[in-house]
Design an enzyme around this catalytic site. Structure first.
Site, PDB file in Angstrom:
ATOM      1  N   GLN A   1      59.462 100.837   7.111  1.00 34.16           N
ATOM      2  CA  GLN A   1      60.420 100.085   6.813  1.00 34.16           C
ATOM      3  C   GLN A   1      61.206 100.015   5.804  1.00 34.16           C
ATOM      4  OE1 GLN A   1      62.884 101.009   9.822  1.00 34.16           O
ATOM      5  NE2 GLN A   1      60.158 101.431  10.822  1.00 34.16           N
TER       6      GLN A   1
ATOM      7  N   HIS B   1      63.062 101.884   3.302  1.00 29.02           N
ATOM      8  CA  HIS B   1      64.557 102.687   3.529  1.00 29.02           C
ATOM      9  C   HIS B   1      65.497 101.554   2.796  1.00 29.02           C
ATOM     10  CE1 HIS B   1      64.956 103.989   7.421  1.00 29.02           C
ATOM     11  NE2 HIS B   1      63.521 103.797   7.734  1.00 29.02           N
TER      12      HIS B   1
ATOM     13  N   ASP C   1      61.895 105.510  14.931  1.00 33.40           N
ATOM     14  CA  ASP C   1      63.024 106.038  14.302  1.00 33.40           C
ATOM     15  C   ASP C   1      63.623 107.718  14.415  1.00 33.40           C
ATOM     16  OD1 ASP C   1      63.247 103.953  12.658  1.00 33.40           O
ATOM     17  OD2 ASP C   1      61.501 104.080  10.955  1.00 33.40           O
TER      18      ASP C   1
ATOM     19  N   HIS D   1     100.407  83.980  42.956  1.00 32.57           N
ATOM     20  CA  HIS D   1      98.953  84.677  43.002  1.00 32.57           C
ATOM     21  C   HIS D   1      98.966  84.163  44.680  1.00 32.57           C
ATOM     22  CE1 HIS D   1      98.318  85.186  39.398  1.00 32.57           C
ATOM     23  NE2 HIS D   1      97.416  85.506  39.028  1.00 32.57           N
TER      24      HIS D   1
ATOM     25  N   GLU E   1      64.951  92.877  13.738  1.00 37.79           N
ATOM     26  CA  GLU E   1      65.193  94.710  13.967  1.00 37.79           C
ATOM     27  C   GLU E   1      64.742  95.771  15.416  1.00 37.79           C
ATOM     28  OE1 GLU E   1      67.207  98.965  12.285  1.00 37.79           O
ATOM     29  OE2 GLU E   1      66.347  97.709  11.624  1.00 37.79           O
ATOM     30  N   HIS E   2      63.006  95.796  13.981  1.00 35.30           N
ATOM     31  CA  HIS E   2      62.187  96.026  15.134  1.00 35.30           C
ATOM     32  C   HIS E   2      60.375  94.840  15.183  1.00 35.30           C
ATOM     33  CE1 HIS E   2      63.514  98.964  12.343  1.00 35.30           C
ATOM     34  NE2 HIS E   2      63.246 100.131  12.973  1.00 35.30           N
TER      35      HIS E   2
END
Length: 413
Positions: A248, A251, A343, A402, A313-314
């Site tokens: 990761q 990236h 992924d 109403h 995220e993960h």
């Protein structure tokens, strides 16, 4: 990378938990781009695409159907097999996820929901450091399963693999544009690109700033930042743990990689292995130098609490930890659930919330491409049964109209 424990580790968790979306100085330049494309359409879009996206002077913005088909036919057989396997798994998972229309009846009242697809979506496929063909699968397939009619893909300098994947999925509209200019084109429309109802997919800081800017005029999925990975383990295999964190980290230099454990011995082994695995990976090396962190907790309970505070995220955990996971984009369970599986090919989406957004939403899914519309039908008896409550509540709010709208019906019931 550093190994920390005690008060230093607790302070680091609080710092990371407060990270949020990073402030940038891009608002003014992005606003100029968005407004320019909104006003001038293709003329501005072409100017930016020729400057930044590698578009040739006389090259069409839209990739022709013939070019997409040719890329599909020229696809490397092994890559083709891999794409089809991944696409099949993603599509199956999306079918499982898809919400359904339903109706429930009680005395005099019928209640339910309709599930309707969005009319059109724009899928952003990054084409920068790594052309992400997998992102095309992850954004287009859930839209198709949802039943979206018009799917438009934008990608700066789309690779042959991206075009081949588009052919495989039957995507007809692919445009050679990226950045804030592509987001603006999708949100407001130009002479060549029709506006869409929603924009999905990750991108760089310019893309993220543009999505935020247009979000009052066009739906977006969420604002995605650099990749994040957390592994929580007291007795895992150092090579497996380190491999996920390095994977990761490669990236983006801004990626966040964190290992949480109660074992200082395991933390040291993981740190050594990460350094070894990242030796020939400059991006991962830079990311780990900036943000790589190994946190040693005093107890399993504290380790779990830290993981939820980070809302990553993960996250990789053991099966015994799954019931304690409250905040995460996607959860990977056990030694052989490599984060790279998510992924690419296991099925769940890889477009996931970052920067702590997992505190209040999950990843991209079929639900992002549909509207759930509630339906109610009341008989005269059904309305009478709840009329007193309606009239009382309406009067308490000072909304006499109403109350009267119910009273007048009950008189005729």
């Amino acid at each position: 990378m550093r190994i920390v424990s005690g008060r230093v580790a607790a302070a680091e968790v609080e710092r990371l938990a407060a990270r949020g979306a990073q402030a940038t100085d891009l608002e003014q330049p992005v606003r100029r781009i968005v407004n320019d494309v909104r006003r001038s359409g293709d003329r501005a879009l072409r100017r930016y695409a020729e400057r930044w996206d590698g578009l040739a002077r006389n090259q069409p913005l839209r990739v022709s159907e013939a070019e997409i088909a040719a890329a599909g036919q020229a696809l490397n057989p092994q890559l083709g097999t891999s794409l089809r396997q991944a696409a099949g798994n993603i599509r199956r998972f999306c079918e499982w996820q898809k919400p359904h229309t339903w109706t429930r009846k009680r005395v005099g009242i019928s209640l339910g929901q309709l599930v309707r697809p969005l009319e059109s979506v724009g899928c952003y496929v990054p084409g920068g450091r790594y052309p992400l063909v997998s992102t095309l699968l992850m954004t287009v397939i859930p839209a198709q399963v949802a039943g979206v009619k018009d799917i438009r893909v934008v990608s700066p300098k789309p690779s042959s693999a991206v075009l081949a994947a588009a052919a495989l999925l039957g995507v007809e509209e692919v445009y050679r544009v990226g950045g804030a200019q592509a987001v603006a084109a999708l949100a407001y429309g130009t002479q060549s690109i029709a506006r869409v109802d929603k924009i999905v997919g990750p991108g760089n800081a310019y893309v993220t700033a543009a999505k935020k800017m247009v979000s009052f005029d066009c739906g977006i999925d969420f604002l995605a930042g650099p990749t994040e990975a957390v592994v929580l383990s007291d007795s895992g295999v150092p090579e497996f743990i380190a491999a996920d964190l390095v994977a990761q980290a490669e990236h983006d230099p801004e990626a966040l990689a964190v290992f949480i454990t109660t074992s200082r011995k395991l933390a040291s082994a993981v740190a050594r292995t990460m350094e070894h695995l990242a030796e020939r990976n400059p991006t991962a090396q830079e990311s780990l130098r900036r943000s790589g962190t190994l946190l040693v907790a005093s107890s399993r309970e504290q380790a779990r609490e830290w993981a939820n505070r980070l809302a990553p995220e993960h996250i990789t955990v053991g099966a015994e930890d799954v019931p304690f996971v409250q905040n995460a984009g996607s959860v990977f369970v056990g030694d052989y659930s490599a984060q790279a599986a998510g992924d690419y090919a296991s099925g769940p989406n890889h477009v996931l919330p970052t920067s702590g957004l997992a505190r209040f939403r999950g990843g991209l899914s079929v639900m992002d491409f549909v509207k759930v519309i509630t339906v109610q039908e009341l008989s005269a008896g059904g309305l009478r049964g709840i009329s007193s409550a309606i009239e009382c509540l309406a009067r308490s709010e000072g909304l006499q109209g109403h109350a009267e709208s119910v009273r007048v019906r009950c008189k005729h019931a």
